[in-house]
Design a protein around this motif. Structure first.
Motif, short mmCIF file in Angstrom:
data_model
loop_
_atom_site.label_atom_id
_atom_site.label_comp_id
_atom_site.label_asym_id
_atom_site.label_seq_id
_atom_site.Cartn_x
_atom_site.Cartn_y
_atom_site.Cartn_z
N GLU A 350 11.90 35.28 37.30
CA GLU A 350 12.58 34.03 37.64
C GLU A 350 12.40 33.69 39.12
O GLU A 350 12.21 32.53 39.48
CB GLU A 350 14.07 34.13 37.29
N GLU A 351 12.47 34.70 39.98
CA GLU A 351 12.30 34.46 41.41
C GLU A 351 10.87 34.04 41.73
O GLU A 351 10.64 33.16 42.58
CB GLU A 351 12.67 35.73 42.19
N PHE A 352 9.89 34.64 41.04
CA PHE A 352 8.51 34.24 41.25
C PHE A 352 8.31 32.80 40.80
O PHE A 352 7.60 32.02 41.45
CB PHE A 352 7.57 35.16 40.47
N THR A 354 10.49 30.41 40.89
CA THR A 354 11.07 29.51 41.88
C THR A 354 10.25 29.49 43.17
O THR A 354 10.02 28.42 43.75
CB THR A 354 12.51 29.95 42.20
N ALA A 355 9.79 30.64 43.62
CA ALA A 355 9.12 30.74 44.92
C ALA A 355 7.69 30.21 44.89
O ALA A 355 7.22 29.63 45.87
CB ALA A 355 9.11 32.18 45.39
N VAL A 356 6.99 30.40 43.76
CA VAL A 356 5.56 30.09 43.73
C VAL A 356 5.22 28.95 42.78
O VAL A 356 4.56 27.98 43.17
CB VAL A 356 4.75 31.35 43.35
N LEU A 357 5.67 29.05 41.54
CA LEU A 357 5.21 28.09 40.54
C LEU A 357 5.89 26.72 40.67
O LEU A 357 5.23 25.69 40.53
CB LEU A 357 5.43 28.65 39.14
N ASP A 358 7.17 26.72 40.94
CA ASP A 358 7.91 25.45 41.04
C ASP A 358 7.72 24.85 42.42
O ASP A 358 8.62 24.86 43.26
CB ASP A 358 9.39 25.69 40.73
N GLN A 359 6.55 24.30 42.67
CA GLN A 359 6.22 23.78 43.99
C GLN A 359 7.06 22.57 44.38
O GLN A 359 7.32 22.34 45.56
CB GLN A 359 4.74 23.42 44.04
N THR A 360 7.47 21.75 43.41
CA THR A 360 8.24 20.55 43.72
C THR A 360 9.74 20.82 43.80
O THR A 360 10.50 19.95 44.22
CB THR A 360 7.99 19.45 42.67
N GLY A 361 10.17 22.01 43.36
CA GLY A 361 11.57 22.37 43.49
C GLY A 361 12.51 21.70 42.52
O GLY A 361 13.72 21.63 42.77
N ASP A 362 12.00 21.21 41.37
CA ASP A 362 12.87 20.54 40.41
C ASP A 362 13.37 21.45 39.30
O ASP A 362 14.07 21.02 38.38
CB ASP A 362 12.16 19.33 39.79
N ARG A 413 7.17 20.20 29.71
CA ARG A 413 7.32 20.99 30.92
C ARG A 413 7.80 22.38 30.53
O ARG A 413 8.23 22.61 29.40
CB ARG A 413 8.28 20.34 31.90
N ILE A 414 7.72 23.32 31.47
CA ILE A 414 8.05 24.71 31.19
C ILE A 414 9.26 25.10 32.02
O ILE A 414 9.25 24.97 33.25
CB ILE A 414 6.86 25.63 31.50
N SER A 415 10.29 25.56 31.36
CA SER A 415 11.50 25.97 32.07
C SER A 415 11.34 27.39 32.62
O SER A 415 10.42 28.12 32.25
CB SER A 415 12.71 25.93 31.13
N ARG A 416 12.24 27.76 33.48
CA ARG A 416 12.24 29.11 34.04
C ARG A 416 12.38 30.16 32.93
O ARG A 416 11.73 31.20 32.96
CB ARG A 416 13.38 29.25 35.05
N GLU A 417 13.20 29.85 31.94
CA GLU A 417 13.42 30.79 30.85
C GLU A 417 12.18 30.93 29.97
O GLU A 417 11.83 32.04 29.55
CB GLU A 417 14.61 30.34 30.01
N GLU A 418 11.51 29.82 29.70
CA GLU A 418 10.29 29.88 28.90
C GLU A 418 9.21 30.69 29.62
O GLU A 418 8.47 31.46 28.99
CB GLU A 418 9.79 28.46 28.61
N TYR A 419 9.13 30.52 30.93
CA TYR A 419 8.16 31.27 31.70
C TYR A 419 8.47 32.77 31.68
O TYR A 419 7.61 33.61 31.42
CB TYR A 419 8.12 30.77 33.14
N PHE A 496 -1.49 38.29 41.34
CA PHE A 496 -0.46 37.50 42.01
C PHE A 496 0.08 36.41 41.09
O PHE A 496 1.31 36.27 40.93
CB PHE A 496 -1.04 36.87 43.28
N MET A 497 -0.80 35.61 40.48
CA MET A 497 -0.36 34.47 39.69
C MET A 497 0.33 34.87 38.40
O MET A 497 1.01 34.06 37.78
CB MET A 497 -1.54 33.54 39.40
N SER A 498 0.15 36.09 37.96
CA SER A 498 0.90 36.55 36.79
C SER A 498 2.19 37.26 37.20
O SER A 498 2.89 37.82 36.36
CB SER A 498 0.04 37.50 35.95
N GLY A 499 2.49 37.22 38.49
CA GLY A 499 3.76 37.75 38.98
C GLY A 499 3.82 39.24 39.10
O GLY A 499 4.91 39.81 39.25
N ARG A 500 2.68 39.93 39.08
CA ARG A 500 2.71 41.39 39.12
C ARG A 500 2.81 41.93 40.55
O ARG A 500 3.17 43.08 40.75
CB ARG A 500 1.47 41.96 38.43
#
Length: 513
Positions: A350-352, A354-362, A413-419, A496-500
């Protein structure tokens, strides 16, 4: 609008007074070369510390335009990554006002490509298009008007000659994008009429305006220089945020403040005038202290940088950490991000997100977030066509792959939970393609390895400090010989992009504020 770089408005000298009642002075003809380059008035304002307040004010006025406000909410990273957006804006303005015509044409073409990708509809189903010439004219108008207002509010109103020169420069700036004459009025008298009409009739109390005034200031993330010092930053932000918001609101046109229902805080006007005058006193500091590029480079100086200034700043950071620890003992500010000052970050999925994937912060992952990644990477590498389009297309294919795999409820769109529920499945063929394209556009000499200069262009940091196969004890010559192979680069990017990975060269690239 006048010709894009050779003359000032023809009939602007016929007025008796300007918009603020200042007497008109005879205006000499502007020399063509002075509209851009070191002699331009723009450079005087660009390095004026008061211009930080003026640009913030201009940004609020831009966000109040319905089309611009909608584009910001849908596409911009200004909430999650404000410092990155600020730096990119300053770099772009510098390029546009360079004396070199090729640099200016290249940057204008890049911005046109960027804006051509920004279109859609707002919450009221009204269309917006970043290439609309009237919209682009308003952006330039706010920069010019806020620069003039900046001087007036700090007790140093511009004389007529300077104002004429500055307006001609901003007209030429707009013309450099290829927009036709007429989108900015040809004379100052007509400009002020146009500006008053826009403020009184066209601007709205948009969501973007409210986000800037009442969310961004309160939740402004720390710049890279102060990353890892959350308590110190939170304490300073708690004090400065409300003051900055009050100053900005007080500086807006009164008619718009009333229409938008912005609060009238007692004493705000006095505070605002004092702030402009006080910041203006910084002009007595040494010139090299005031250069905008020096300030922004310090804000972006990471602790592990091989810049000579890093050692001094690291010592300062250590003292600030001690101060932060002491401050935390006597104040109610909680530790940020669930970790101690300077601790190695540990991110959950979830933190990844917010910090990386959600670039627009919505709070969601969708195409504008991945487009923002492509935009940032293209800007860092200063890509031209067709490399820029290849990178965007690779990210677009990855978005389609993610949407098909993770968008369980089908809302687009993809929610934090779905991710978080599907992290192991992210490193598919499309993401591998993104990694390969990014490697190709970084490897400018095409020798199938990334050398020290290419590495620095992408990551903005020294090679030997971050590449595992470079000897940490080697000298500068050995460091210059270090290379980053395609396979190693792709492997690191996928991890990195898979959050590992929680701490890699890619963290400051895509997660920095």
């Amino acid at each position: 609008m006048t010709d894009t770089g050779s003359s000032r408005p023809k009939d602007a000298r016929s007025e008796a007074t300007d918009h603020h009642g200042d007497p008109v002075r005879p205006t000499p003809e502007t020399q063509p070369g002075s509209l851009f380059g070191p002699d331009a008035q723009f450079h005087r304002f660009f390095n004026d510390p008061r211009w930080a307040l003026a640009v913030l004010r201009a940004t609020v006025l831009e966000a109040a335009h319905p089309q611009i406000g909608a584009a910001l909410i849908d596409n911009s990273t200004f909430v999650a990554h404000p410092w990155r957006r600020l730096r990119n804006t300053l770099v772009s303005l510098q390029r546009m006002f360079e004396a070199d015509d090729d640099t200016r044409r290249r940057e204008a073409a890049r911005l046109n490509r960027l804006h051509a990708r920004l279109s859609g509809t707002d919450a009221q189903n009204r269309p917006y298009d970043a290439m609309d010439p009237q919209v682009r004219a308003w952006v330039v108008a706010t920069l010019f008007e806020s620069s003039v207002t900046m001087c007036r509010l700090s007790g140093q109103p511009l004389d007529r000659t300077t104002m004429e020169q500055l307006y001609a420069e901003f007209q030429a700036y707009l013309g450099a994008f290829g927009d036709q004459a007429g989108h900015l009025p040809p004379t100052l008298k007509e400009f002020w009429q146009y500006y008053d009409h826009m403020v009184q009739e066209e601007l709205e109390d948009t969501e973007a305006l409210r986000v800037i005034l009442y969310k961004l200031f309160d939740h402004l993330p720390a710049p890279p220089l102060l990353d890892g010092l959350p308590t110190v930053w939170a304490a300073g932000r708690a004090l400065a945020g409300p003051v900055l918001g009050t100053i900005t609101v007080a500086s807006l046109p009164e008619s718009f403040r009333r229409r938008a229902g912005l609060p009238e805080i007692p004493g705000a006007q006095s505070l605002m005038h004092s702030a402009y005058v006080g910041v203006g006193l910084a002009r007595f500091l040494p010139d090299n202290w005031l250069r905008a590029e020096n300030v922004t480079s310090l804000l972006y100086l990471s602790p592990d940088s091989d810049d000579p200034r890093a050692a001094t700043l690291n010592a300062l950071r250590d003292r600030m950490k001690r101060a932060g620890a002491l401050f935390r003992l006597v104040t109610p500010f909680p530790a940020q991000d669930g970790s101690a000052e300077g601790a190695e970050p540990r991110r959950s999925a979830e933190e990844f997100f917010t910090a990386v994937l959600d670039q627009t912060g919505d709070g969601y992952l969708d195409w504008p977030d991945l487009a923002a990644m492509a935009r940032e990477l293209s800007s860092r590498l200063d890509l031209d066509e067709p490399e820029e389009t290849k990178l965007y297309n690779a990210y677009a294919e990855w978005w389609r792959e993610l949407q098909a795999a993770l968008d369980i409820d089908g809302d687009g769109r993809i929610s934090r939970e779905e991710y978080a529920a599907a992290v192991p499945s992210l490193a598919g063929p499309a993401l591998i393609r993104v990694a390969e394209v990014l490697f190709d556009v970084t490897d400018t000499d095409g020798n199938q390895s990334i050398d020290a200069d290419e590495y620095r262009a992408l990551f903005r940091t020294g090679f030997r400090r971050t590449v595992a196969d470079a000897d940490a004890d080697a000298d500068a010559d050995a460091d210059a010989d270090a290379t980053y192979s395609r396979s190693a680069f792709v492997k690191d990017f996928l991890s990195f992009m898979s959050g590992r990975w929680s701490s890699t060269p890619f963290d400051p690239l895509l997660a920095e504020a």
